[in-house]
Design an enzyme around this catalytic site. Structure first.
Site, PDB file in Angstrom:
ATOM      1  N   SER A 264      92.669  10.610  66.680  1.00 22.48           N
ATOM      2  CA  SER A 264      93.341  10.093  67.867  1.00 22.48           C
ATOM      3  C   SER A 264      94.457   9.153  67.463  1.00 22.48           C
ATOM      4  CB  SER A 264      92.348   9.359  68.760  1.00 22.48           C
ATOM      5  OG  SER A 264      92.212   8.027  68.312  1.00 22.48           O
ATOM      6  N   LYS A 265      95.272   8.815  68.447  1.00 22.10           N
ATOM      7  CA  LYS A 265      96.408   7.932  68.176  1.00 22.10           C
ATOM      8  C   LYS A 265      95.949   6.582  67.657  1.00 22.10           C
ATOM      9  CE  LYS A 265     100.040  10.065  70.707  1.00 22.10           C
ATOM     10  NZ  LYS A 265     101.445   9.982  70.926  1.00 22.10           N
TER      11      LYS A 265
END
Ligand code: GLU
Ligand code: ZN
Length: 495
Positions: A264-265
């Protein structure tokens, strides 16, 4: 279906929100390889870069700039798109509003859409009341009477335009996953714009794919659920004369990070430009990212972009989730470092040397000469470009600013270590010629033969004394380059 005579056109369609993700690199790379491979086989092959910046709240200029910077650094050059131009521009969605409004009006005039006056809270309340498990819109406004419309308007409500999903199922032959089918009862009618008329991604992406004549849409699996909607919208666009053919779709597997969760970011490993900043080579990062769902051969991990292009077939992409493995990425990068000639490593390391203040900008002549001599010593020992200043800093630093790594000092310059350094000092102080061979011989004789130390025990402390670190270029060469006076001073100051 596209026929072999239809020139292949693919696109990369990033949204400029936040810092670009390694998943974006993977999608870009596979699209690039697909397009260039098509070129090699005489099937056209245009790689388009368009920017999906319709979400005004989340899109930033900074993100846009870093995406372009990333693609340029990687050498994933686009044939058509933002900054480059092309026959189907503009390529920033924020500059294409007129087109979307026009298509929206035409769709609105057809039976494929209807106006919806519902507020989100009303939709949610109805869903709760009905106990339906289908998330999203329930079709409430599909068949409003003119009285109902009147009443909504009298309340001052503005409608948004919803797409009417057809009954039955929607299937496509996914280029990666094979046949995929969605029952449309689980695909709610979706909004094409906001109530103020601003177009949404659900409209803009298919309109652009249609008007930019995209033949193959290769993108991440996270977009799989939007595909039945886009295919249904394509049917409508064909009927109103906006689209000619529906593209073929291929969904690239998820990239998993730690703990079997999607990368994920929030994951530091996810930020693509961080690899550049740490001194990964673009060749190394591309090669590693290629392995997230694809391989060139069972027994082969290291290859360059050209080889990938030649071998790439979307049918070989594995539909199973790929695991992101930083260790492997680093090993692949190292393999690419070893492929580069010393001069090339020097050239690419220069910005890192400047940024670290090891050399000035411009580089002074004396430093340039020293660099020529020193680079061959480290080129084969560094895994990333950012290690070059760490390895070479000790040669360039003014004596009064020279420091040693504290942990290495504690480990190696204990009492025993200092005794070794003292002996080394005395052995080389007397040397007539200050050369690698002479230094080596003196240290070898004194420390290994006379004191009977194992080479590791003998040279470790000397290395920390001279270079400040346990990991350094070869010791004797380093001492020659550093010179007699500075070497003796460092041996003395280590005591
Ligand atoms: N702009 C979309 C995104 O960020 C990509 C859409 C697509 O590839 O269809 O992820
Ligand atoms: Zn409604």
């Amino acid at each position: 279906m596209s026929t072999p005579s239809t020139p292949v056109r693919v696109r990369m369609a990033p949204s400029p929100t936040g810092s670009p993700h390694v998943g974006l690199v993977r999608t870009a790379l596979f699209n690039y390889a697909f397009a260039k491979h098509a070129q090699l086989s005489g099937q056209g092959g245009t790689f388009v870069l368009r920017v999906e910046d319709t979400d005004k709240e989340r899109s930033t200029e900074e993100s846009y700039t870093s995406i372009l910077e990333l693609f340029r650094w990687l050498g994933l050059d686009w044939d058509e798109g933002v900054e480059v131009g092309g026959p189907y521009g503009p390529y920033r969605q924020s500059e294409r509003s007129d087109l979307y409004r026009d298509v929206l009006e035409r769709l609105r005039a057809s039976s494929y859409t209807y106006d919806c006056y519902c507020r989100n809270d009303e939709v949610e309340a109805r869903r709760k009341a009905s106990g339906s498990k289908v998330m999203g819109y329930d079709g409430f406004c599909r068949d409003l009477t003119s009285e109902q419309v009147e009443a909504f308007r009298a309340e001052g409500r503005e409608p948004l335009v919803r797409f009417r999903m057809p009954e039955g199922s929607i299937s496509w032959d996914d280029l990666v996953r094979g046949e995929v089918t969605f029952e449309t009862e689980f695909v709610p009618d979706f909004a094409l714009c906001r109530a103020n008329g601003d177009p949404l991604y659900t409209l803009t992406a298919p309109v652009d794919d249609a008007t930019m004549r995209i033949t193959h849409v290769l993108r991440g699996e996270d977009l799989l659920s939007s595909t039945p909607r886009q295919i249904a919208l394509f049917d409508a666009m064909k009927e109103i004369g906006v689209a000619e053919v529906t593209p073929l779709y291929g969904h690239l597997p998820y990239v998993m990070g730690e703990g079997n969760k999607k990368l994920s970011k929030r994951d530091p490993q996810a930020h693509a430009l961080a690899y550049r900043d740490q001194g990964f080579l673009p060749e190394g990062l591309l090669n590693y990212v290629a392995l997230l769902g694809w391989s060139i051969a069972a027994d082969r991990d290291v290859f360059d972009l050209e080889e990938m292009v030649e071998a790439f077939d979307i049918k070989d992409v594995n539909a199973n989730p790929a695991r992101f493995d930083l260790k492997k990425a680093e090993a692949i990068n190292t393999a690419h470092m070893r492929r580069l000639p010393v001069e090339e490593i020097q050239h690419r390391a220069l910005p890192f040397l400047k940024a670290a203040g090891v050399v000035g900008d411009p580089v002074r002549d004396a430093d340039a000469q020293l660099l020529e001599l020193a680079m061959p010593l480290v080129a084969e020992r560094v895994n990333k470009l950012a290690e070059v200043p760490q390895m070479l800093g000790f040669l360039f630093v003014p004596e009064e600013e020279f420091t040693r790594d504290q942990a290495d000092v504690e480990k190696l310059l204990d009492e025993e270590g200092r005794r070794v350094v003292q002996a080394a000092h005395d052995a080389v102080a007397a040397l007539g010629t200050w050369s690698t061979a002479a230094i080596q011989e003196a240290l070898q004789t004194t420390l290994v033969e006379e004191l009977g130390l194992k080479p590791r025990v003998a040279f470790g402390p000397v290395r920390v004394a001279i270079t400040g670190r346990r990991v350094s270029p070869p010791l004797f060469e380093s001492m020659e380059l550093l010179g007699r006076e500075r070497s003796l001073a460092r041996l003395a100051s280590a005591l």
